[in-house]
Design a protein around this motif. Structure first.
Motif, PDB file in Angstrom:
ATOM      1  N   GLU A   1     -10.007 -41.457  -1.622  1.00  0.00           N
ATOM      2  CA  GLU A   1     -10.947 -40.658  -0.831  1.00  0.00           C
ATOM      3  C   GLU A   1     -10.464 -39.223  -0.622  1.00  0.00           C
ATOM      4  O   GLU A   1     -11.040 -38.489   0.174  1.00  0.00           O
ATOM      5  CB  GLU A   1     -11.177 -41.325   0.528  1.00  0.00           C
ATOM      6  N   MET A   2      -9.377 -38.856  -1.310  1.00  0.00           N
ATOM      7  CA  MET A   2      -8.801 -37.514  -1.194  1.00  0.00           C
ATOM      8  C   MET A   2      -8.439 -37.195   0.263  1.00  0.00           C
ATOM      9  O   MET A   2      -8.705 -36.116   0.762  1.00  0.00           O
ATOM     10  CB  MET A   2      -9.753 -36.455  -1.762  1.00  0.00           C
ATOM     11  N   ARG A   3      -7.822 -38.161   0.928  1.00  0.00           N
ATOM     12  CA  ARG A   3      -7.375 -38.001   2.312  1.00  0.00           C
ATOM     13  C   ARG A   3      -5.870 -38.265   2.379  1.00  0.00           C
ATOM     14  O   ARG A   3      -5.294 -38.870   1.487  1.00  0.00           O
ATOM     15  CB  ARG A   3      -8.094 -38.979   3.242  1.00  0.00           C
ATOM     16  N   CYS A   4      -5.275 -37.866   3.454  1.00  0.00           N
ATOM     17  CA  CYS A   4      -3.854 -38.115   3.693  1.00  0.00           C
ATOM     18  C   CYS A   4      -3.705 -39.488   4.352  1.00  0.00           C
ATOM     19  O   CYS A   4      -4.361 -39.760   5.355  1.00  0.00           O
ATOM     20  CB  CYS A   4      -3.280 -37.024   4.601  1.00  0.00           C
ATOM     21  N   PRO A   5      -2.832 -40.365   3.814  1.00  0.00           N
ATOM     22  CA  PRO A   5      -2.634 -41.677   4.437  1.00  0.00           C
ATOM     23  C   PRO A   5      -1.790 -41.561   5.696  1.00  0.00           C
ATOM     24  O   PRO A   5      -0.899 -40.714   5.788  1.00  0.00           O
ATOM     25  CB  PRO A   5      -1.888 -42.463   3.363  1.00  0.00           C
ATOM     26  N   ILE A   6      -2.066 -42.425   6.651  1.00  0.00           N
ATOM     27  CA  ILE A   6      -1.244 -42.501   7.853  1.00  0.00           C
ATOM     28  C   ILE A   6      -1.236 -43.943   8.344  1.00  0.00           C
ATOM     29  O   ILE A   6      -2.278 -44.606   8.367  1.00  0.00           O
ATOM     30  CB  ILE A   6      -1.721 -41.517   8.946  1.00  0.00           C
ATOM     31  N   LEU A   7      -0.045 -44.420   8.664  1.00  0.00           N
ATOM     32  CA  LEU A   7       0.129 -45.781   9.149  1.00  0.00           C
ATOM     33  C   LEU A   7       0.584 -45.720  10.600  1.00  0.00           C
ATOM     34  O   LEU A   7       1.586 -45.082  10.909  1.00  0.00           O
ATOM     35  CB  LEU A   7       1.176 -46.509   8.294  1.00  0.00           C
ATOM     36  N   PHE A   8      -0.184 -46.339  11.479  1.00  0.00           N
ATOM     37  CA  PHE A   8       0.134 -46.386  12.908  1.00  0.00           C
ATOM     38  C   PHE A   8       0.715 -47.759  13.226  1.00  0.00           C
ATOM     39  O   PHE A   8       0.179 -48.774  12.792  1.00  0.00           O
ATOM     40  CB  PHE A   8      -1.123 -46.183  13.757  1.00  0.00           C
ATOM     41  N   ALA A   9       1.797 -47.790  13.995  1.00  0.00           N
ATOM     42  CA  ALA A   9       2.413 -49.060  14.388  1.00  0.00           C
ATOM     43  C   ALA A   9       2.911 -48.937  15.824  1.00  0.00           C
ATOM     44  O   ALA A   9       3.302 -47.854  16.258  1.00  0.00           O
ATOM     45  CB  ALA A   9       3.579 -49.401  13.459  1.00  0.00           C
ATOM     46  N   ASP A  10       2.868 -50.049  16.545  1.00  0.00           N
ATOM     47  CA  ASP A  10       3.399 -50.038  17.914  1.00  0.00           C
ATOM     48  C   ASP A  10       4.238 -51.288  18.138  1.00  0.00           C
ATOM     49  O   ASP A  10       4.435 -52.092  17.237  1.00  0.00           O
ATOM     50  CB  ASP A  10       2.284 -49.888  18.956  1.00  0.00           C
ATOM     51  N   ASN A  11       4.728 -51.419  19.348  1.00  0.00           N
ATOM     52  CA  ASN A  11       5.602 -52.547  19.677  1.00  0.00           C
ATOM     53  C   ASN A  11       4.843 -53.696  20.341  1.00  0.00           C
ATOM     54  O   ASN A  11       5.439 -54.548  20.971  1.00  0.00           O
ATOM     55  CB  ASN A  11       6.746 -52.088  20.582  1.00  0.00           C
ATOM     56  N   GLY A  12       3.538 -53.711  20.208  1.00  0.00           N
ATOM     57  CA  GLY A  12       2.728 -54.780  20.775  1.00  0.00           C
ATOM     58  C   GLY A  12       2.117 -54.452  22.124  1.00  0.00           C
ATOM     59  O   GLY A  12       1.253 -55.174  22.600  1.00  0.00           O
ATOM     60  N   THR A  13       2.546 -53.364  22.754  1.00  0.00           N
ATOM     61  CA  THR A  13       1.983 -53.002  24.055  1.00  0.00           C
ATOM     62  C   THR A  13       0.615 -52.342  23.925  1.00  0.00           C
ATOM     63  O   THR A  13      -0.133 -52.295  24.883  1.00  0.00           O
ATOM     64  CB  THR A  13       2.909 -52.035  24.812  1.00  0.00           C
ATOM     65  N   GLN A  14       0.326 -51.825  22.739  1.00  0.00           N
ATOM     66  CA  GLN A  14      -0.926 -51.110  22.463  1.00  0.00           C
ATOM     67  C   GLN A  14      -1.106 -49.928  23.415  1.00  0.00           C
ATOM     68  O   GLN A  14      -2.221 -49.646  23.870  1.00  0.00           O
ATOM     69  CB  GLN A  14      -2.112 -52.056  22.491  1.00  0.00           C
ATOM     70  N   LYS A  15      -0.006 -49.239  23.682  1.00  0.00           N
ATOM     71  CA  LYS A  15      -0.037 -48.047  24.522  1.00  0.00           C
ATOM     72  C   LYS A  15       0.270 -46.818  23.669  1.00  0.00           C
ATOM     73  O   LYS A  15       1.067 -46.890  22.734  1.00  0.00           O
ATOM     74  CB  LYS A  15       0.984 -48.150  25.659  1.00  0.00           C
ATOM     75  N   ILE A  16      -0.354 -45.712  24.018  1.00  0.00           N
ATOM     76  CA  ILE A  16      -0.166 -44.457  23.291  1.00  0.00           C
ATOM     77  C   ILE A  16       1.314 -44.110  23.174  1.00  0.00           C
ATOM     78  O   ILE A  16       1.803 -43.771  22.098  1.00  0.00           O
ATOM     79  CB  ILE A  16      -0.928 -43.301  23.992  1.00  0.00           C
ATOM     80  N   GLU A  17       2.040 -44.200  24.270  1.00  0.00           N
ATOM     81  CA  GLU A  17       3.448 -43.777  24.277  1.00  0.00           C
ATOM     82  C   GLU A  17       4.357 -44.705  23.473  1.00  0.00           C
ATOM     83  O   GLU A  17       5.509 -44.364  23.200  1.00  0.00           O
ATOM     84  CB  GLU A  17       3.981 -43.625  25.704  1.00  0.00           C
ATOM     85  N   ASN A  18       3.862 -45.870  23.074  1.00  0.00           N
ATOM     86  CA  ASN A  18       4.649 -46.805  22.270  1.00  0.00           C
ATOM     87  C   ASN A  18       4.116 -46.936  20.854  1.00  0.00           C
ATOM     88  O   ASN A  18       4.429 -47.890  20.148  1.00  0.00           O
ATOM     89  CB  ASN A  18       4.675 -48.183  22.934  1.00  0.00           C
ATOM     90  N   THR A  19       3.303 -45.969  20.441  1.00  0.00           N
ATOM     91  CA  THR A  19       2.710 -45.979  19.108  1.00  0.00           C
ATOM     92  C   THR A  19       3.344 -44.874  18.280  1.00  0.00           C
ATOM     93  O   THR A  19       3.531 -43.759  18.753  1.00  0.00           O
ATOM     94  CB  THR A  19       1.184 -45.779  19.186  1.00  0.00           C
ATOM     95  N   TRP A  20       3.652 -45.199  17.026  1.00  0.00           N
ATOM     96  CA  TRP A  20       4.316 -44.279  16.106  1.00  0.00           C
ATOM     97  C   TRP A  20       3.501 -44.172  14.833  1.00  0.00           C
ATOM     98  O   TRP A  20       2.729 -45.062  14.491  1.00  0.00           O
ATOM     99  CB  TRP A  20       5.739 -44.769  15.833  1.00  0.00           C
ATOM    100  N   CYS A  21       3.668 -43.076  14.131  1.00  0.00           N
ATOM    101  CA  CYS A  21       2.884 -42.772  12.940  1.00  0.00           C
ATOM    102  C   CYS A  21       3.812 -42.504  11.763  1.00  0.00           C
ATOM    103  O   CYS A  21       4.814 -41.820  11.920  1.00  0.00           O
ATOM    104  CB  CYS A  21       2.055 -41.519  13.142  1.00  0.00           C
ATOM    105  N   MET A  22       3.447 -43.001  10.599  1.00  0.00           N
ATOM    106  CA  MET A  22       4.166 -42.672   9.377  1.00  0.00           C
ATOM    107  C   MET A  22       3.185 -42.036   8.407  1.00  0.00           C
ATOM    108  O   MET A  22       2.086 -42.551   8.201  1.00  0.00           O
ATOM    109  CB  MET A  22       4.780 -43.923   8.734  1.00  0.00           C
ATOM    110  N   LEU A  23       3.557 -40.898   7.855  1.00  0.00           N
ATOM    111  CA  LEU A  23       2.709 -40.187   6.907  1.00  0.00           C
ATOM    112  C   LEU A  23       3.587 -39.373   5.974  1.00  0.00           C
ATOM    113  O   LEU A  23       4.759 -39.132   6.262  1.00  0.00           O
ATOM    114  CB  LEU A  23       1.697 -39.312   7.625  1.00  0.00           C
ATOM    115  N   PRO A  24       3.039 -38.945   4.834  1.00  0.00           N
ATOM    116  CA  PRO A  24       3.832 -38.107   3.939  1.00  0.00           C
ATOM    117  C   PRO A  24       4.234 -36.814   4.648  1.00  0.00           C
ATOM    118  O   PRO A  24       3.417 -36.194   5.333  1.00  0.00           O
ATOM    119  CB  PRO A  24       2.884 -37.810   2.779  1.00  0.00           C
ATOM    120  N   LYS A  25       5.458 -36.421   4.455  1.00  0.00           N
ATOM    121  CA  LYS A  25       5.964 -35.197   5.079  1.00  0.00           C
ATOM    122  C   LYS A  25       5.133 -33.985   4.667  1.00  0.00           C
ATOM    123  O   LYS A  25       4.904 -33.075   5.451  1.00  0.00           O
ATOM    124  CB  LYS A  25       7.432 -35.010   4.686  1.00  0.00           C
ATOM    125  N   ARG A  26       4.636 -34.003   3.447  1.00  0.00           N
ATOM    126  CA  ARG A  26       3.876 -32.865   2.916  1.00  0.00           C
ATOM    127  C   ARG A  26       2.520 -32.659   3.602  1.00  0.00           C
ATOM    128  O   ARG A  26       1.908 -31.618   3.463  1.00  0.00           O
ATOM    129  CB  ARG A  26       3.669 -33.041   1.414  1.00  0.00           C
TER     130      ARG A  26
END
Length: 152
Positions: A60-85
């Motif tokens: 889709e010509m978009r940047c991928p991003i993977l969101f993961a958390d520790n099960g609390t489903q809270k903003i402050e416990n959610t992290w993102c992985m994406l290409p550095k570029r």
């Protein structure tokens, strides 16, 4: 929760329908969201999930991003992985932590490490994520939002 926080759209059926990949999307990004049914001590970024969202985003010509958390489903416990570029991280301090190791299934980082060591101006750079030939970065969800909003 993540889509609302970022002002993105939720993909109908969470990517289960043909031609509608991913869980959430913006004009530039396609995201996959992973959580647990109970609170855990780790943040996990699996290579099979990353490869899936990466291929779907590329189609889709978009940047991928993977969101993961520790099960609390809270903003402050959610992290993102994406290409550095995909983002301008000039304002972030990048951490190359030798204690963070990747294996063939992906990367597991202790949530305590994420909360105790990092704050909103840090990004973890991972150069050896499985089956990926480019560096990826991991940032907190509030940091990612700050990047998007131009606050960082």
């Amino acid at each position: 929760m993540i889509a609302e926080y970022l002002g993105w759209d939720v993909v109908p059926g969470s990517g289960a329908r043909d031609f509608h990949p991913g869980d959430i999307r913006s004009d530039c990004h396609l995201g996959e969201c992973k959580t647990h049914t109970k609170t855990v001590n780790d943040i996990k970024f699996y290579s099979r999930v990353w490869n899936k969202i990466q291929h779907e985003a590329e189609s889709e010509m978009r940047c991928p991003i993977l969101f993961a958390d520790n099960g609390t489903q809270k903003i402050e416990n959610t992290w993102c992985m994406l290409p550095k570029r995909c983002v301008n991280i000039l304002t972030l301090e990048c951490v190359h932590n030798p204690d963070i190791k990747c294996n063939k299934s992906g990367i597991v980082i202790k949530h305590k490490y994420m909360k105790d060591t990092l704050h909103y101006s840090y990004a973890i750079i991972v150069s050896d994520f499985p089956d990926v030939s480019y560096p990826v970065m991991i940032v907190s969800l509030p940091t990612f939002k700050g990047i998007l909003d131009g606050d960082l």
